[in-house]
Design a protein around this motif. Sequence first.
Motif, short mmCIF file in Angstrom:
data_model
loop_
_atom_site.label_atom_id
_atom_site.label_comp_id
_atom_site.label_asym_id
_atom_site.label_seq_id
_atom_site.Cartn_x
_atom_site.Cartn_y
_atom_site.Cartn_z
N THR A 210 -0.72 11.94 0.29
CA THR A 210 -0.60 11.46 1.66
C THR A 210 0.84 11.09 1.98
O THR A 210 1.65 10.79 1.10
N TYR A 211 1.14 11.11 3.27
CA TYR A 211 2.48 10.80 3.77
C TYR A 211 2.34 9.87 4.97
O TYR A 211 1.55 10.13 5.88
N SER A 212 3.13 8.80 4.97
CA SER A 212 3.12 7.87 6.10
C SER A 212 3.82 8.53 7.28
O SER A 212 5.00 8.86 7.21
N LEU A 213 3.08 8.72 8.36
CA LEU A 213 3.63 9.37 9.55
C LEU A 213 4.29 8.35 10.48
O LEU A 213 5.37 8.59 11.00
N VAL B 191 0.84 -1.20 0.00
CA VAL B 191 0.00 0.00 0.00
C VAL B 191 0.88 1.26 0.00
O VAL B 191 0.61 2.22 -0.73
N ARG B 192 1.95 1.24 0.79
CA ARG B 192 2.82 2.41 0.91
C ARG B 192 3.60 2.68 -0.37
O ARG B 192 3.60 3.80 -0.89
N TYR B 193 4.30 1.66 -0.89
CA TYR B 193 5.18 1.86 -2.04
C TYR B 193 4.40 2.16 -3.32
O TYR B 193 4.91 2.81 -4.23
N ASN B 194 3.17 1.69 -3.40
CA ASN B 194 2.37 1.95 -4.60
C ASN B 194 1.43 3.13 -4.43
O ASN B 194 0.60 3.39 -5.30
N ARG B 195 1.57 3.83 -3.31
CA ARG B 195 0.77 5.03 -3.02
C ARG B 195 -0.72 4.77 -3.26
O ARG B 195 -1.45 5.59 -3.85
N LEU B 196 -1.19 3.62 -2.77
CA LEU B 196 -2.59 3.26 -2.98
C LEU B 196 -3.54 4.13 -2.19
O LEU B 196 -4.70 4.33 -2.61
N ILE B 197 -3.10 4.65 -1.05
CA ILE B 197 -3.97 5.56 -0.29
C ILE B 197 -4.22 6.83 -1.10
O ILE B 197 -5.35 7.33 -1.17
N ASP B 198 -3.17 7.37 -1.75
CA ASP B 198 -3.33 8.55 -2.61
C ASP B 198 -4.32 8.26 -3.73
O ASP B 198 -5.22 9.05 -4.01
#
Length: 262
Positions: A143-146, A129-136
Amino acid sequence: MPEENRYNAIIEKIFFDHYSSGQTSFEFQRSEIKDAAEHLQITLPDNLGDVIYSFRFRTQLPDSIIATQTEGREWVIELAGRAVYRFNLIKINRILPREDLVVIDIPDATPEVIRAYALDDEQALLAIVRYNRLIDTFLGLTTYSLQNHLRTTVRGVGQIEIDELYIGLDRHGCHYVIPVQAKGGTDTIGVVQIAQDLKFAEEKFPNMRCRAIAAQFMVGGVVALFELTIQDEEIRVMDEKHYRLAPADQLDAKAIRAYRDS
């Protein structure tokens, strides 16, 4: 005694020490796990917290407890403070990926070394999810992972853990707090965890909009993303999308054009 049987015996002892017919909610202390194990002459589990976690997210409660449920409701275990838990009889609510949704193919940006060393489904899912920016992609935000595996406390709840916390911005400059829960294997998305995430956001980030997200692996490595809220004590799905990661040379050009025109 196998671990599953030990856990069942302990939680049954705790439940029926408190329950009486007609009750829909009652609290118990973490220390009662040890007391129950000693009373039943059961070897105490190394991780006391796993007894509760197991019944909250992994396995169903013993049949004897399920038999006390009323029609359309089920027992859940909630956090009720520091080392305090609550059995609560709530409406049955299951969040499962829909089978009739289109699967959206996107280029896979996950580094191979991350896939090689991910230790479990949950860790792998969060990384994908993070590396593919799926949340964006899913929310239409930047978005930025905090922080991931954030452990904190919430008033009236106690200690909680959020799998990953994002901060987001929209094109108008509005700020968002985005708690993400990742579910792999047989774990299910539950009302308790989403409610905790929303309470956390309200208490810690009162000036930001909260968008609670759950991610779950599907068959074939497809990632289901849900935006969730609580309404009438039930989880409600505000949006759901399914994403399949593929090498760029395997993307369907016709499908990409169809996405553009939709």
